[in-house]
Scaffold this active site. Structure first.
Site, PDB file in Angstrom:
ATOM      1  N   ARG A 240      57.521  35.633  18.517  1.00  0.00           N
ATOM      2  CA  ARG A 240      57.503  36.265  19.826  1.00  0.00           C
ATOM      3  C   ARG A 240      56.434  37.346  19.872  1.00  0.00           C
ATOM      4  NH1 ARG A 240      59.590  32.568  21.553  1.00  0.00           N
ATOM      5  NH2 ARG A 240      61.511  32.305  22.731  1.00  0.00           N
TER       6      ARG A 240
ATOM      7  N   GLU B 162      51.334  38.574  26.739  1.00  0.00           N
ATOM      8  CA  GLU B 162      52.102  37.615  27.531  1.00  0.00           C
ATOM      9  C   GLU B 162      53.080  38.319  28.470  1.00  0.00           C
ATOM     10  OE1 GLU B 162      53.566  34.013  25.341  1.00  0.00           O
ATOM     11  OE2 GLU B 162      52.689  35.059  23.627  1.00  0.00           O
TER      12      GLU B 162
ATOM     13  N   HIS C  11      50.855  30.027  22.637  1.00  0.00           N
ATOM     14  CA  HIS C  11      52.314  29.893  22.635  1.00  0.00           C
ATOM     15  C   HIS C  11      52.696  28.415  22.664  1.00  0.00           C
ATOM     16  CE1 HIS C  11      56.164  32.318  23.706  1.00  0.00           C
ATOM     17  NE2 HIS C  11      56.477  31.250  22.997  1.00  0.00           N
TER      18      HIS C  11
END
Length: 336
Positions: A239, A268, A291
């Site tokens: 993440r 992001e 991603h």
């Protein structure tokens, strides 16, 4: 199968077999048509409300699922993430409002683990620099580094972390793991469970596989990066926000780290980091993907079907697999 069974799918790359499954189970399943370059995360809350009006199930990508959105959608019984992260979903609101939230647990473990090993190899063997030099007519050999018999630190011991560890056995790697709590009873032989400072100090490769929570945000910060072994390689396919990308850029600029493999970025979710991301992408010691670690064809098909089965289970009044459920407010709703 009685009752409202309209299901909206706002995630891209939803395969036909999973769509057919929903329809075979009596669902009125619709894949949201998004313009090129737009994802459901780009839709405003008003746009999401309009699309989801009257829907009982929602297979969601990266859109934010807020309390106000859920409150405006009284028919929505289940929100099913085609993935395993759920930091964009207000779980407390879902419970309060009697909704179920699920993830596609187990569907993308293999894809992300493969991608993680790929990033380790690509950075260590200097694939990016070598290809760029060759394209420019320079065929000089770049001296690189092995993954074979290196010490690899795995931060987090969930499904994906364990999958990476299994793959590392083929490289005869020494594996260090940092995870909260006691040593798991099913830990593979030879894996050492250590503190984060020891892992950072000893590891040639550090791979992050923790969930993003307030407690783990920027767990790899300037101090952690400085504590890493000089010349080590950092990989983050978990993440954006677990690693402070600004601090990572600084560590690369001064040559403390040999490189980084990145599938996720702080930018992001935080526009203030866009220039940092651009600077990382410009470096030949960084191998980056957008991603995409979970997005193999096979991985997407598996997660699509898990998400679809979870929706059907809830609409049928049944329970999805326990490891897929991250919030279940049905008992609260019935009590009210």
């Amino acid at each position: 199968m009685a009752g409202n069974r309209r299901v909206l799918i706002s995630q891209k790359f939803f395969d036909q077999a999973s769509l057919d499954y929903l329809r075979d189970q009596g669902c009125e399943a619709e894949v949201l048509a998004l313009p090129p370059g737009r994802a459901d995360a780009d839709l405003t809350e008003d746009e999401l409300r309009a699309c989801l009006a009257g829907a009982a199930g929602w297979i969601v990508g990266h859109a934010r699922v807020t309390r106000s959105l859920l409150a405006a959608l009284p028919d929505l019984a289940v929100v099913s993430r085609r993935g395993v992260g759920y930091e964009r979903v207000d779980l407390a609101a879902a419970r309060d409002l009697g909704r179920v939230v699920t993830i596609a647990a187990g569907g993308n473990d293999a894809a992300v683990a493969d991608h993680t090993i790929g990033l380790m190899l690509a950075v260590g063997r200097r694939f990016r620099r070598s290809q760029a030099d060759m394209a420019a007519g320079k065929w000089a050999i770049q001296i690189s580094t092995d993954l074979y018999r290196k010490t690899v630190g795995i931060i987090g011991y969930g499904r994906i972390g364990r999958s990476v560890i299994r793959r590392l056995s083929g490289f005869d790697a020494t594996v260090l793991v940092c995870t909260p709590g006691p040593v798991p009873p099913d830990a593979p032989e030879g894996v050492e469970f250590v503190s984060l400072p020891e892992l950072l100090r000893r590891s040639d490769y550090v791979s992050v596989h923790a969930p993003l929570t307030p407690a783990t945000r920027f767990m790899i910060d300037a101090a952690a990066l400085a504590a890493m072994k000089p010349g080590a390689i950092l990989v983050n396919a978990a993440r954006g926000g677990l690693v402070d990308d600004r601090a990572l850029l600084a560590a690369l600029e001064v040559g403390h780290l040999a490189g980084a493999g990145l599938d996720v970025f702080v930018s992001e979710s935080d526009p203030d980091y866009r220039e940092v991301t651009a600077a990382l992408l410009a470096r030949d010691d960084v191998v980056a993907t957008p991603h995409a670690a979970a997005s193999s064809r096979e991985g997407l098909d598996r997660t699509n079907m898990i998400a679809a089965r979870s929706v059907v289970a809830v609409l049928d009044g049944d329970d999805p697999p326990a490891d897929c459920v991250v919030a279940d407010g049905r008992s609260r709703s019935q009590a009210g």
